[in-house]
Scaffold this active site. Structure first.
Site, short mmCIF file in Angstrom:
data_model
loop_
_atom_site.label_atom_id
_atom_site.label_comp_id
_atom_site.label_asym_id
_atom_site.label_seq_id
_atom_site.Cartn_x
_atom_site.Cartn_y
_atom_site.Cartn_z
N ARG A 1 32.04 30.31 123.28
CA ARG A 1 32.81 30.26 122.04
C ARG A 1 33.24 31.69 121.69
O ARG A 1 32.50 32.65 121.89
CB ARG A 1 31.99 29.67 120.89
CG ARG A 1 31.71 28.18 121.05
CD ARG A 1 32.98 27.37 121.02
NE ARG A 1 32.74 25.94 121.09
CZ ARG A 1 33.67 25.05 121.42
NH1 ARG A 1 34.89 25.45 121.72
NH2 ARG A 1 33.38 23.76 121.45
N HIS B 1 42.20 28.62 125.86
CA HIS B 1 41.20 27.58 125.62
C HIS B 1 41.57 26.30 126.38
O HIS B 1 41.67 25.20 125.81
CB HIS B 1 41.06 27.29 124.13
CG HIS B 1 39.70 26.77 123.77
ND1 HIS B 1 39.08 27.05 122.57
CD2 HIS B 1 38.83 25.97 124.45
CE1 HIS B 1 37.89 26.45 122.52
NE2 HIS B 1 37.73 25.79 123.65
#
Length: 300
Positions: A215, A263
């Site tokens: 993350r 992402h």
């Protein structure tokens, strides 16, 4: 019982078809609030009390750190989809190989029209450290180990797949000292927020490489730049950043030793997603354990 999906229309078309075949009531984007017992989304509405009979919130992805604490009586589950695990494994292996073979350097040369060969390193015996030894970490370890890399693993418990030399919470410094390429697959928790700062990166071998698929908030991009500029890190490949999207003028886009992807390491397949959602609904109806249940009481 009714399932409400908040998400793209392309996903909804698949979910609608499968729910119709299964005889389940399905809505997309809007529904009579009192009918909604199961809500599928990436981020739920701020006020879940508008659904008085809500029982379960189903996160359409594997990561749930973006989810708020659920109200009393509402469960949270994450989607288990084998294809996502394999997609992220593929991205991690690709990134590891790209950094191992100095693709950032060759891409920089290509932009300048420079033809210059560097030394070709061997994968056999090169040390790769994986932080986070869940399903994806185990898959990546198996694949990279099969290619000859010496795979090390870190988890708080020190447990991991057979054949991987594991380190526990107390062995982090030793683990980092051996990781020539560090792969982060950790979830975002209070303990991992801001984990990779200057002091952390300084514990890696000089010239180490970083693969970040955990993350964005785990890595200080300022610390990353300092480590790259000092030579402490030789290169990095990032699929997650803080913030997201990464601003167009951010230094990481143009740095010669960094590759950024937006992402895209993994994406839940629509059919796998609805099949998991239906398994949750059926388990809930039968009073059984919910697949992918998240324990929000201890963090995730």
């Amino acid at each position: 019982m009714a399932l409400l999906l908040l998400g793209p229309a392309v996903r909804a078309s698949v979910w609608s078809e499968v729910c119709a075949e299964a005889g389940e009531v399905f809505y997309h984007e809007t529904a009579p609030a009192e009918e909604v017992t199961h809500l599928a989304c990436w981020v739920p509405p701020e006020d879940l009390s508008v659904y008085p009979n809500l029982r379960v919130v189903i996160c359409v992805g594997a990561g749930v750190d973006q989810m708020p604490l659920m109200p009393e009586g509402v469960s949270l589950v994450r989607t288990h989809a084998a294809s996502v695990d394999e997609m992220v494994r593929d991205w991690v292996v690709m990134a590891t190989l790209m950094l191992h073979r100095d693709m950032p350097g060759y891409l920089a040369q290509a932009r300048e029209g420079v033809w210059q060969a560097g030394t070709i390193p061997r994968s056999r015996g090169a040390k790769v450290g994986i932080m986070g030894m869940g399903r994806i970490g185990s898959l990546a370890a198996e694949t990279l180990g099969g290619m000859g890399f010496d795979v090390l693993g870190w988890s708080r418990s020190g447990r991991g797949p057979e054949g991987v030399r594991m380190f526990d919470a107390g062995g982090m410094e030793r683990f980092l000292s051996e990781a020539e390429t560090l792969i982060c697959l950790l979830p975002l928790t209070p303990a991992t927020q801001g984990l990779m700062d200057d002091a952390f990166l300084a514990k890696l071998p000089k010239g180490a490489r970083l693969v970040q698929a955990g993350r964005g908030a785990q890595l200080s991009l300022d610390a990353l730049r300092r480590a790259l500029d000092s030579g402490q890190l030789s290169s990095a490949m990032l699929d997650v950043t803080e913030p997201e999207p990464l601003p167009a003028d951010h230094w990481a886009w143009s740095h010669n030793r960094v590759i950024v992807t937006p992402h895209v390491a993994g994406q839940t397949d629509a059919r796998e997603g609805i099949e998991h959602a239906l398994s949750v609904i059926r388990a809930d109806r039968a009073g059984q354990a919910l697949p992918g249940l998240v324990d929000q009481g201890r963090g995730y």
